[in-house]
Scaffold this active site. Structure first.
Site, PDB file in Angstrom:
ATOM      1  N   LEU A  38     -60.510 -30.151  28.891  1.00  0.00           N
ATOM      2  CA  LEU A  38     -60.130 -31.563  28.946  1.00  0.00           C
ATOM      3  C   LEU A  38     -59.752 -31.990  27.535  1.00  0.00           C
ATOM      4  CD1 LEU A  38     -62.960 -33.055  31.197  1.00  0.00           C
ATOM      5  CD2 LEU A  38     -60.565 -32.730  31.805  1.00  0.00           C
ATOM      6  N   ASP A  39     -58.653 -32.701  27.406  1.00  0.00           N
ATOM      7  CA  ASP A  39     -58.245 -33.207  26.097  1.00  0.00           C
ATOM      8  C   ASP A  39     -59.380 -34.023  25.490  1.00  0.00           C
ATOM      9  OD1 ASP A  39     -55.786 -32.033  26.478  1.00  0.00           O
ATOM     10  OD2 ASP A  39     -54.753 -33.895  26.981  1.00  0.00           O
ATOM     11  N   VAL A  40     -59.410 -34.106  24.172  1.00  0.00           N
ATOM     12  CA  VAL A  40     -60.471 -34.824  23.468  1.00  0.00           C
ATOM     13  C   VAL A  40     -60.601 -36.253  23.985  1.00  0.00           C
ATOM     14  CG1 VAL A  40     -61.187 -35.737  21.229  1.00  0.00           C
ATOM     15  CG2 VAL A  40     -60.362 -33.393  21.400  1.00  0.00           C
ATOM     16  N   ALA A 119     -54.503 -30.512  24.424  1.00  0.00           N
ATOM     17  CA  ALA A 119     -55.359 -29.419  23.962  1.00  0.00           C
ATOM     18  C   ALA A 119     -54.662 -28.066  24.025  1.00  0.00           C
ATOM     19  CB  ALA A 119     -56.644 -29.395  24.788  1.00  0.00           C
TER      20      ALA A 119
END
Length: 172
Positions: A38-40, A119
């Protein structure tokens, strides 16, 4: 000890890898992996495999995913999300009918260019890190499948629509 799966809530502002490291310290295991990234700035459930369960990670990575996400109309940011600087804005807000009916146009196999603040790794470095450093990153389009896309809610006053999607890996 054992071999098992844990479903962890990943909040915004922390990387998937950092969450894995935190869990490793808590449970005292060194063999832990996550099923997808998952993206930040994304939040949600991140499945973690412990011990021999890590051998099954690829099965989950390749499985269909479901997401709920929101879109703010009339504003474009340099990052493509709420954290970026506004680089363009328009007064036009789509009608409720447009917000709901556009979904069918995205169902099926499509080509998606991932956002530069994602990501995805570019030469071993996360694209979002390069983008934050001001480096120009060109990400290649990927084939993805959208199985379902529905508008759950449209707040016309604030120009925000909330959607549900079921998709292949790599969509958001």
């Amino acid at each position: 000890m054992g071999n098992y799966w844990l479903n962890f809530y990943k909040p915004r502002g922390i990387s998937s890898a950092k969450l894995v490291n935190i869990v490793k310290k808590i449970i005292g295991k060194t063999k832990i992996g996550h099923a997808g990234t998952l993206d930040v700035e994304a939040e949600g459930i991140l499945p973690l495999a412990v011990g021999e369960a890590t051998k099954l990670i690829q099965l989950l990575i390749d499985a269909r995913k479901t997401y709920i996400f929101s879109v703010k109309f009339g504003t474009q940011t340099d990052s493509g999300d709420y954290t970026g600087k506004v680089i363009a804005s328009k007064d036009y807000i789509p009608s409720q009918e447009e917000v709901y009916t556009v979904c069918s146009k995205f169902i099926g196999n499509i080509r998606q260019v991932p956002p530069i603040f994602s990501a995805i790794k570019v030469n071993g470095v996360r694209a979002y890190k390069l983008a934050r450093e001001g480096k120009i990153v060109e990400l290649k389009p990927r084939n993805i499948t959208i199985y379902d896309l529905k508008c759950l809610n449209f707040d016309k006053e604030n120009a925000i629509a909330t959607y549900y999607t079921e998709c292949s890996k790599g969509l958001i």
